[in-house]
Design an enzyme around this catalytic site. Structure first.
Site, short mmCIF file in Angstrom:
data_model
loop_
_atom_site.label_atom_id
_atom_site.label_comp_id
_atom_site.label_asym_id
_atom_site.label_seq_id
_atom_site.Cartn_x
_atom_site.Cartn_y
_atom_site.Cartn_z
N LYS A 1 35.14 69.25 -39.51
CA LYS A 1 34.59 68.14 -40.30
C LYS A 1 35.68 67.12 -40.62
O LYS A 1 35.49 65.91 -40.46
CB LYS A 1 33.99 68.65 -41.62
CG LYS A 1 32.86 69.66 -41.45
CD LYS A 1 32.28 70.10 -42.79
CE LYS A 1 33.25 70.78 -43.71
NZ LYS A 1 33.76 72.09 -43.23
N ARG B 1 27.26 70.97 -50.89
CA ARG B 1 27.50 72.32 -50.39
C ARG B 1 26.43 73.30 -50.82
O ARG B 1 26.51 74.47 -50.49
CB ARG B 1 28.84 72.80 -50.92
CG ARG B 1 29.92 72.73 -49.85
CD ARG B 1 31.20 73.19 -50.48
NE ARG B 1 32.05 73.82 -49.53
CZ ARG B 1 33.06 73.20 -48.93
NH1 ARG B 1 33.28 71.92 -49.13
NH2 ARG B 1 33.85 73.86 -48.11
N ARG C 1 45.64 76.79 -38.25
CA ARG C 1 45.72 75.41 -38.75
C ARG C 1 47.03 75.20 -39.51
O ARG C 1 47.47 76.04 -40.29
CB ARG C 1 44.55 75.11 -39.67
CG ARG C 1 44.67 73.73 -40.34
CD ARG C 1 43.40 73.24 -40.95
NE ARG C 1 42.90 74.08 -42.02
CZ ARG C 1 41.77 73.86 -42.67
NH1 ARG C 1 41.01 72.83 -42.33
NH2 ARG C 1 41.37 74.67 -43.62
N ARG D 1 47.48 76.13 -45.56
CA ARG D 1 46.72 76.15 -46.81
C ARG D 1 46.62 77.58 -47.33
O ARG D 1 46.48 78.51 -46.56
CB ARG D 1 45.31 75.59 -46.56
CG ARG D 1 45.22 74.12 -46.83
CD ARG D 1 43.93 73.49 -46.40
NE ARG D 1 42.70 74.15 -46.80
CZ ARG D 1 41.48 73.67 -46.56
NH1 ARG D 1 41.36 72.50 -45.94
NH2 ARG D 1 40.41 74.32 -46.94
N ARG E 1 34.90 82.48 -47.51
CA ARG E 1 34.39 81.10 -47.40
C ARG E 1 33.20 81.04 -46.44
O ARG E 1 32.24 80.32 -46.68
CB ARG E 1 35.51 80.16 -46.92
CG ARG E 1 36.56 79.90 -48.00
CD ARG E 1 37.89 79.46 -47.41
NE ARG E 1 37.84 78.18 -46.74
CZ ARG E 1 38.80 77.75 -45.90
NH1 ARG E 1 39.85 78.50 -45.64
NH2 ARG E 1 38.68 76.57 -45.33
P1 AP5 Z 1 39.33 70.82 -39.68
O1 AP5 Z 1 38.93 69.48 -39.15
O2 AP5 Z 1 40.46 70.87 -40.64
O3 AP5 Z 1 38.03 71.58 -40.21
P2 AP5 Z 1 37.18 71.38 -41.54
O4 AP5 Z 1 35.74 71.63 -41.17
O5 AP5 Z 1 37.50 70.09 -42.20
O6 AP5 Z 1 37.73 72.63 -42.35
P3 AP5 Z 1 38.05 72.85 -43.90
O7 AP5 Z 1 38.72 74.21 -43.97
O8 AP5 Z 1 38.79 71.72 -44.50
O9 AP5 Z 1 36.62 72.96 -44.48
P4 AP5 Z 1 36.21 73.67 -45.76
O10 AP5 Z 1 34.81 73.20 -45.86
O11 AP5 Z 1 36.40 75.14 -45.84
O12 AP5 Z 1 37.28 73.17 -46.82
P5 AP5 Z 1 37.28 72.06 -47.93
O13 AP5 Z 1 38.61 71.47 -47.95
O14 AP5 Z 1 36.07 71.18 -47.84
O15 AP5 Z 1 39.67 71.76 -38.41
C1 AP5 Z 1 40.11 73.10 -38.60
C2 AP5 Z 1 41.18 73.45 -37.55
O16 AP5 Z 1 40.57 73.48 -36.24
C3 AP5 Z 1 42.34 72.43 -37.45
O17 AP5 Z 1 43.51 73.13 -37.16
C4 AP5 Z 1 41.94 71.52 -36.26
O18 AP5 Z 1 43.08 70.99 -35.60
C5 AP5 Z 1 41.18 72.51 -35.36
N1 AP5 Z 1 40.07 71.89 -34.61
C6 AP5 Z 1 39.21 70.93 -35.06
N2 AP5 Z 1 38.30 70.67 -34.11
C7 AP5 Z 1 38.57 71.49 -33.05
C8 AP5 Z 1 37.97 71.69 -31.77
N3 AP5 Z 1 36.90 71.01 -31.39
N4 AP5 Z 1 38.52 72.62 -30.95
C9 AP5 Z 1 39.61 73.34 -31.32
N5 AP5 Z 1 40.24 73.18 -32.52
C10 AP5 Z 1 39.72 72.28 -33.38
O19 AP5 Z 1 37.04 72.95 -49.26
C11 AP5 Z 1 38.01 73.85 -49.73
C12 AP5 Z 1 37.52 74.49 -51.02
O20 AP5 Z 1 37.30 73.48 -52.03
C13 AP5 Z 1 36.18 75.24 -50.95
O21 AP5 Z 1 36.34 76.57 -50.46
C14 AP5 Z 1 35.73 75.18 -52.41
O22 AP5 Z 1 36.43 76.13 -53.19
C15 AP5 Z 1 36.18 73.79 -52.85
N6 AP5 Z 1 35.14 72.76 -52.63
C16 AP5 Z 1 35.18 71.71 -51.76
N7 AP5 Z 1 34.04 71.00 -51.80
C17 AP5 Z 1 33.26 71.60 -52.73
C18 AP5 Z 1 31.94 71.35 -53.22
N8 AP5 Z 1 31.18 70.32 -52.74
N9 AP5 Z 1 31.44 72.19 -54.15
C19 AP5 Z 1 32.17 73.21 -54.64
N10 AP5 Z 1 33.41 73.52 -54.22
C20 AP5 Z 1 33.95 72.72 -53.27
#
Ligand code: AP5
Length: 210
Positions: free
Chosen positions: A13, A88, A122, A155, A166
């Site tokens: 994402k 979410r 990552r 991270r 997660r």
């Molecule tokens: P990346 O693009 O970083 O993936 P992502 O989907 O953005 O992953 P996140 O871990 O950031 O998502 P998340 O939803 O768990 O975390 P968030 O920060 O929102 O890609 C991942 C890896 O794969 C990278 O190394 C990249 O290079 C590689 N890659 C990408 N595309 C690829 C491909 N096609 N092929 C191969 N490799 C590839 O949330 C973190 C925490 O915050 C949550 O757990 C929660 O505690 C809190 N939080 C956030 N939002 C909320 C909410 N709305 N409500 C409540 N709590 C929340």
């Protein structure tokens, strides 16, 4: 264009939202980035969010909805936004509908076993936020950011135990949003196991057709 990016943790994402926002010059609103920044600055929000994030649980709805509502007051004045990590669960989706509107939803689909491989590999830049993967998207110089040269880090929630938590939270609470947006005719599904560029092109086609 008000776009929502859906998908499990590590589905890409953040990677894809960056391309969309650079191309269309609109804000990339990542709740994860907002919360990690608050933790780094030790604000009240950061202190409240820290343990939830480190345990792979969702931060309480009332907290995160308030954050997004404030952020969208600024973004809504411009030409749209991309939401990465919000909503979410159904409560958050309904709250979003009450103070803004969604034009389109892109869901990046990736199986759980691929996610674990991606997230354990990552690396992120703590200074400028650039993201890498040690195998699929490595930096030019090992462990240093291509954009700003800072030392890359991992991270805290990118360890296997927390990744699996997660994923469980995603399947239980976030996945029902696919049906919610399908019924509204807004959902577009993309195969997230393809290469980064191929996915980028697929999303560009969706945005153009919408
Ligand atoms: P990346 O693009 O970083 O993936 P992502 O989907 O953005 O992953 P996140 O871990 O950031 O998502 P998340 O939803 O768990 O975390 P968030 O920060 O929102 O890609 C991942 C890896 O794969 C990278 O190394 C990249 O290079 C590689 N890659 C990408 N595309 C690829 C491909 N096609 N092929 C191969 N490799 C590839 O949330 C973190 C925490 O915050 C949550 O757990 C929660 O505690 C809190 N939080 C956030 N939002 C909320 C909410 N709305 N409500 C409540 N709590 C929340």
């Amino acid at each position: 264009m008000n776009l929502v990016m859906l998908g499990p943790p590590g589905s890409g994402k953040g990677t894809q939202t960056k391309f969309i926002c650079d191309e269309h010059t609109i804000p990339h609103i990542s709740t994860g980035d907002i919360l990690r920044d608050a933790i780094k600055k030790e604000t009240a929000l950061g202190l409240e969010a820290k343990s939830y994030i480190e345990n792979g649980e969702l931060v309480p709805d009332a907290v995160i909805v308030g954050v997004i509502k404030e952020r969208l007051k600024q973004a809504d004045a411009g030409g749209g936004f991309v939401l990465d990590g919000f909503p979410r669960n159904l409560m958050q989706a309904e709250a979003l509908d009450s103070f803004s509107h969604v034009d389109s939803v892109v869901e990046i689909e990736v199986p759980d076993d691929v996610i674990v491989e991606r997230l354990t590999g990552r690396r992120v830049c703590p200074e400028c936020g650039s993201t890498y993967h040690i195998k699929s998207d490595p930096p030019k110089n090992e462990n240093s950011c291509d954009q700003c040269g800072s030392k890359l880090s991992q991270r805290k929630d990118d360890n296997e135990e927390t990744i699996r938590r997660r994923l469980a939270v995603y399947h239980e609470q976030t996945e029902p949003l696919k049906q919610y947006y399908k019924e509204k005719g807004l959902l577009h599904e993309v195969d997230g196991t393809k290469g980064i560029e191929e996915i980028q092109n697929a999303i560009a086609d969706i945005i153009e057709e919408d």
